[in-house]
Design an enzyme around this catalytic site. Structure first.
Site, PDB file in Angstrom:
ATOM      1  N   ASP A 112      -9.965  14.650  11.350  1.00 21.15           N
ATOM      2  CA  ASP A 112      -9.123  13.364  11.402  1.00 21.15           C
ATOM      3  C   ASP A 112      -7.863  13.604  11.127  1.00 21.15           C
ATOM      4  O   ASP A 112      -7.532  14.000  10.057  1.00 21.15           O
ATOM      5  CB  ASP A 112      -9.946  12.509  10.073  1.00 21.15           C
ATOM      6  N   ASP A 114      -8.109   8.581  16.428  1.00 24.38           N
ATOM      7  CA  ASP A 114      -7.652   9.718  15.517  1.00 24.38           C
ATOM      8  C   ASP A 114      -8.620  10.422  14.977  1.00 24.38           C
ATOM      9  O   ASP A 114      -8.308  11.304  13.878  1.00 24.38           O
ATOM     10  CB  ASP A 114      -6.431   9.590  14.718  1.00 24.38           C
ATOM     11  N   GLU A 115     -10.052  10.270  15.194  1.00 21.10           N
ATOM     12  CA  GLU A 115     -10.872  11.070  14.340  1.00 21.10           C
ATOM     13  C   GLU A 115     -12.166  11.209  15.367  1.00 21.10           C
ATOM     14  O   GLU A 115     -12.392  10.579  16.491  1.00 21.10           O
ATOM     15  CB  GLU A 115     -11.582  10.481  13.301  1.00 21.10           C
TER      16      GLU A 115
END
Ligand code: DCP
Ligand code: CA
Length: 398
Positions: free
Chosen positions: A9, A104-105
């Protein structure tokens, strides 16, 4: 063989991307999410801003009051999309079993790679270095034998962290943490659990299954398994994603149709944006309702013509909602919408149908503006009743 699941993340993603473009922003309280005089909410706060209590979901005006020196940025969605694509490319170099969970993860399954790559922690360090060198953004990584523990571990390690929970250590790792750290435990459930004297994951793990099932239905059973570090969900490859769904727990149990439809419209717009990002269309729309007594139902409808239009998906969801409420008028606690039976990426629009073409252009235009100014820059009329309620509780799954 024990699985080795990574959850990776990026730290304060939107702000970090802005800091790459403008180094003057480094080390300062920065917020992405509009100007102090706007009615929006914080999308991302830098760790420096978090020291003043700022966090995602907080009204911009409150953020400004708590920390007047904050630099507020309106957001640049195409920049974040670009960073996201490069981030996913780096991860894909490590394993094909990659499941993005947002921009974003992602989860990455590295089971069985040790003979090839060397010790797991070394692999994680290499992955972190590549992300830092190529994106100039720091990432946090959690490693565990299952998804939920890997996810909690990456959050726990933030920022720029790396935490590995060895096989057999899941329960002792989770036990002291507050229940809010467990994915799927929202503010309402926290409140309800507090009434049973439960504030840590360890206490939650020991509650009788029957009690959790009574109070929260099958969701309660799943949460208890997760609290015990048990989670057999696989890492699902992006190209095998079969459905997209979002759901939200309402602030209060309600039968207010206006509010329910506004919420449904908002959730639909988010899955619609996701669907178009993947250049896919869906045939099946599923509505999920959880009543105030935790009874949970899903109702689906399959269309002949696949679609990626918000309005079409919303209309089906809305009809399903009307049907459910005519069968059982009981206050609603949670509402969700999902799409499945996906096709694409090729376009399959019925070209003779000009009204659906018009809607396609409208959705594209909205996507463009959202790309430029962030998701909440545009509220369509139907979501206005909930504009002040969009925040934390929403979760999405694929
Ligand atoms: N986001 C948003 N609205 C929210 C939460 C998040 O628009 N209510 C966006 C902005 C974030 C990005 O999604 O930068 C990723 O969300 P995360 O929850 O991963 O949070 P951050 O990356 O900002 O911070 P962290 O370092 O805690 O991961
Ligand atoms: Ca993040």
């Amino acid at each position: 063989m024990e699985r080795q699941i990574f959850h990776i993340d990026l730290d304060s993603f939107f702000v970090s991307a802005e800091q790459v473009l403008n180094h003057d922003l480094l080390g300062k309280p920065v917020v992405v999410g509009g100007h102090p005089d706007s009615r929006g909410v914080v999308a991302c706060a830098s760790y420096e801003a978090r020291k003043f209590g700022l966090h995602a979901g907080m009204p911009i005006a409150t953020a400004h009051r708590l920390c007047p020196q904050t630099i507020f940025l309106p957001g640049n969605f195409s920049l974040y999309r670009d960073f996201s694509a490069r981030f996913m490319d780096i991860l894909a170099d490590f394993s094909p079993d990659l499941e993005p969970g947002g921009l974003d993860e992602a989860f990455l399954d590295l089971t069985g790679f040790e003979p090839l790559y060397g010790p797991t922690r070394e692999t994680a360090r290499r992955l972190k270095s590549r992300i830092r060198d190529e994106l100039e953004i720091t990432a946090s990584i959690g490693i565990a034998t299952c998804k939920v523990v890997a996810k909690v571990a990456s959050d726990f390690s933030k920022p720029d962290g790396l935490v590995e929970v060895a096989a057999g250590q899941e329960i002792s790792f989770l036990a002291p943490l507050p229940i809010k750290d467990l994915p799927g435990v929202g503010p309402k459930m926290q409140e309800a659990l507090k009434r049973f004297g439960v504030s840590t994951i360890g206490q939650l793990a020991k509650l009788p299954v029957s009690l959790l099932k009574d109070q929260f239905g099958i969701h309660g059973e799943m949460i208890r398994r997760h609290a015990n570090g048990i989670d057999d969900r696989k890492v699902k490859r992006y190209d095998t994603v079969k459905s997209i769904s979002r759901e939200t727990t309402l602030e209060q149990d309600t039968l207010d149709l206006h509010l329910l439809k506004a919420t449904l419209k908002h959730l639909t717009e988010r899955i619609g944006a996701d669907l178009r990002l993947q250049e896919r269309q869906a045939r099946c729309v599923t509505l999920k309702l959880r009543y105030s007594d935790f009874d949970t139902i899903t109702r689906s409808q399959t269309q002949k013509q696949p679609t990626d239009l918000d309005q079409v998906i919303f209309n089906v969801g809305s009809e399903l909602l009307d049907n459910c409420l005519s069968q059982r008028r009981h206050p609603i606690r949670l509402i969700g919408i999902g799409i499945s039976n996906l096709t694409g990426p090729e376009k399959q629009l019925n070209l003779l149908d000009t009204s659906s073409q018009k809607l396609a252009y409208l959705d594209q235009a909205i996507d463009q503006i959202r790309k430029k100014y962030g998701f909440s820059a545009i509220q369509t009329g139907q979501t206005l009743p909930i504009r002040n309620h969009l925040g934390h509780t929403e979760k999405h799954s694929r």
